[in-house]
Design a protein around this motif. Structure first.
Motif: not given
Length: 233
Positions: A64-67, A72-86
Motif C-alpha cells: 500500500l505504501a508503494k502505491e 511523503s505519504e509513501k515514505q511515512a508508510l514505509l517507515q511504519e513498515v520498517e518499525n513493524h518489522r523491527k
C-alpha cells in the motif's frame, strides 16, 4: 480512490497491532508454561500462525505504501513498515528466549520427578527390609515365649503329679504317725506348700500368655504402621 486507500491502510495497521499483541500474549504464556512438552508445542504452533498473519499484513502495508501517489505519504508508510518489522524481529527474539527458559524449566521438573521416583524406590526397599526385620523379630520372640510356656506347663504338670503322689503317701502312712493332730498339721503344711508351688507355676503360665498377647498386638501395630506409609507423589 485515495480515501479507499486510507481506509485500507488504517485497517491494515489495526490488524498489525492486534497480531502483535496476540504474539506478545502467547510469548508470556510460554514463559509461564511449566509443561508438559506437548503444551509448549501447542503454544509454539499458535505463535507461528500469528507471526505468519503478522508478516502477511506488514507485506500488505508495504505494498500500500508503494502505491501512494504522494512521496511523503509513501515514505511515512514505509517507515511504519520498517518499525513493524523491527517489532516483529524483537518479538521473535523474545519468543526464542521464552522457549529456552521454558524448556529448561521442563527439563528441571522432569529431573526432579526422576529423583523423586528414585527416592520412592529407596523408600519401598527400606519398607520391605523393615517388614522383613519386624517379621523376623516377632517370630523369634513368639518362639521364645512358646518355649517358655511349654516349660511352665511341664513344670505345672510335674507339680501336680508330685502333689498327687505325696498326697497318696501321706494317706498311706497316716496310721503310722505318732499323733493324729501332728499328722494332720504336717500333712496340711506339706499340701499347702505343694499347692503354692502349683499356683505359682500357673501364674507364670498366665503371665507368659499375657506377654504373648501384648507382643502380638505390638507386632500387628508395627505392621500396620509400616504398610500404611503414604508414597509421596
Amino acid at each position: 480512490m485515495a480515501a479507499a486507500q486510507d481506509v485500507h491502510v488504517r485497517i491494515c495497521n489495526q490488524e498489525i497491532v492486534k497480531f502483535d499483541l496476540e504474539v506478545k500474549a502467547l510469548i508470556q504464556d510460554i514463559r509461564d508454561c511449566s509443561g508438559p512438552l506437548s503444551a509448549l508445542t501447542e503454544l509454539n504452533t499458535q505463535v507461528k500462525e500469528k507471526f505468519q498473519q503478522l508478516r502477511h499484513r506488514i507485506q500488505e502495508l508495504e505494498q500500500l505504501a508503494k502505491e501512494q501517489d504522494k512521496e511523503s505519504e509513501k515514505q511515512a508508510l514505509l517507515q511504519e513498515v520498517e518499525n513493524h518489522r523491527k517489532q516483529m524481529l524483537s518479538n521473535q527474539t523474545c519468543w526464542r528466549k521464552a522457549n529456552l527458559t521454558c524448556k529448561i524449566a521442563i527439563d528441571n521438573l522432569e529431573k526432579a520427578e526422576l529423583l523423586q521416583g528414585g527416592d520412592l524406590l529407596r523408600q519401598r526397599k527400606t519398607t520391605k527390609e523393615s517388614l522383613a526385620q519386624t517379621s523376623s523379630t516377632i517370630t523369634e520372640s513368639l518362639m521364645g515365649i512358646s518355649r517358655m510356656m511349654a516349660q511352665q506347663v511341664q513344670q505345672s504338670e510335674e507339680a501336680m503329679q508330685t502333689l498327687a503322689f505325696v498326697w497318696r503317701l501321706l494317706c498311706h502312712a497316716e496310721e503310722n504317725r505318732p499323733s493324729p493332730l501332728c499328722r494332720k498339721q504336717k500333712k496340711s503344711l506339706l499340701f499347702e506348700t505343694l499347692l503354692e508351688d502349683f499356683t505359682q507355676g500357673q501364674s507364670r503360665v498366665h503371665e507368659a500368655i499375657t506377654q504373648l498377647q501384648q507382643l502380638s498386638a505390638r507386632g500387628q501395630s508395627r505392621f500396620n504402621s509400616v504398610l500404611t506409609v503414604p508414597p509421596s507423589g
